[in-house]
Design an enzyme around this catalytic site. Structure first.
Site, PDB file in Angstrom:
ATOM      1  N   ASP A 168       0.812  -1.215   0.000  1.00  0.00           N
ATOM      2  CA  ASP A 168       0.000   0.000   0.000  1.00  0.00           C
ATOM      3  C   ASP A 168       0.845   1.265   0.000  1.00  0.00           C
ATOM      4  O   ASP A 168       2.064   1.227   0.196  1.00  0.00           O
ATOM      5  CB  ASP A 168      -0.982  -0.012   1.183  1.00  0.00           C
ATOM      6  N   ASN A 228      -7.984  -3.038  14.188  1.00  0.00           N
ATOM      7  CA  ASN A 228      -9.360  -3.305  13.742  1.00  0.00           C
ATOM      8  C   ASN A 228      -9.424  -4.508  12.802  1.00  0.00           C
ATOM      9  O   ASN A 228     -10.460  -4.773  12.196  1.00  0.00           O
ATOM     10  CB  ASN A 228      -9.953  -2.066  13.063  1.00  0.00           C
ATOM     11  N   HIS A 250      -7.563  -4.876  10.012  1.00  0.00           N
ATOM     12  CA  HIS A 250      -7.241  -4.629   8.600  1.00  0.00           C
ATOM     13  C   HIS A 250      -5.927  -5.298   8.209  1.00  0.00           C
ATOM     14  O   HIS A 250      -5.040  -5.485   9.031  1.00  0.00           O
ATOM     15  CB  HIS A 250      -7.268  -3.137   8.247  1.00  0.00           C
TER      16      HIS A 250
END
Ligand code: F6R
Length: 242
Positions: A67, A136, A138
């Site tokens: 990313d 969370n 991800h």
């Protein structure tokens, strides 16, 4: 999943680096999938150490990062391209032209995402994908949602993710709102996945990912559907596992 728990950060990092090194020894042209953030830093340090000792060469390898932030030029100190140069690429013999990080500053982001997937298709599959996990759940920047995208795409970062990453920026408001991320489909195409997790703050995400139901609300739980996942945890991260 092959889950291993370590008492020291050093041993965890060494185990991760050993996996990468044995891959490169048996397959010098390996395609590495790389992550940024705190989780893989120890592994990258060990890889640099092992390279300096002459135990491994990256000269024929290539890499694809998961990313990149949207709107940061590649040479911005907080870009993931800069992170990779600083923590790994500048210290080893990898061909810089064979290192790929999505361009989050591209004028046409949709075209950039499609081009990244095409490169992965042409040069992949990734042999070993390194991952961290968000608290969370991800992976990459695939945030919990009602549905998840397969391919590389632009994602809106959730407030909690921006807060978690604010530690790298001068001011919290400097954290970009969006990122380009490989999708879950792209991540799961890797032949082997190496998930690195340290710290109790991730323990609940780890439990959900490994022992919870497979759900898009915990993107890392999709890893349960992959046939070859190695998870390296410290005691804190393993705290809630049965
Ligand atoms: C980074 C990435 C993220 C991080 C995750 C954990 O390239 O894709 O999924 O792995 O946010 O970040 P750290 O390791 O900083 O806790």
């Amino acid at each position: 999943m092959n889950i291993l728990k370590f008492h020291s950060d050093e041993d965890l990092a060494q185990a991760g680096a050993n996996l990468v090194v044995s891959l490169l020894q048996s397959k010098p042209k390996a395609v590495l999938g790389l992550a940024t953030g705190s989780s893989p830093v120890g592994v990258y340090e060990k890889l640099v150490e092992m390279y300096r000792k002459g135990l491994v060469s990256f000269s024929k390898a290539s890499s694809f990062n998961l990313d990149e932030y949207v709107g940061l030029p590649a040479d911005h100190p907080q870009s993931y391209r800069s992170f990779m140069n600083q923590h790994l690429f500048s210290h080893i013999d990898i061909d810089m032209a064979a290192t790929h990080v999505p361009d989050g500053n591209a004028a046409d982001l949709a075209a950039e995402c499609a081009a990244y997937d095409q490169m992965l298709e042409d040069q992949g599959p990734v042999d070993l994908q390194i991952l961290g996990i968000g608290s969370n759940g991800h992976i990459g920047f695939n945030e919990p949602d009602a549905s998840l995208s397969g391919g590389t795409h632009v994602v809106d970062l959730l407030p909690g993710t921006r807060e978690a990453n604010a530690r790298f920026f001068d001011k919290p408001e400097d954290v970009p709102n969006q990122a380009v991320t490989m999708g879950i489909g792209g991540i799961l195409k890797a032949k082997q996945i190496l998930l690195l997790v340290r710290g109790e703050a991730k323990a609940e995400a780890v439990r959900q990912a490994i022992e919870g139901p497979i759900t898009t609300q915990c993107p890392a739980s999709l890893l349960q559907s992959h046939p070859n996942v190695v998870v390296l945890l410290d005691e804190g991260a393993a705290k809630w596992l049965k």
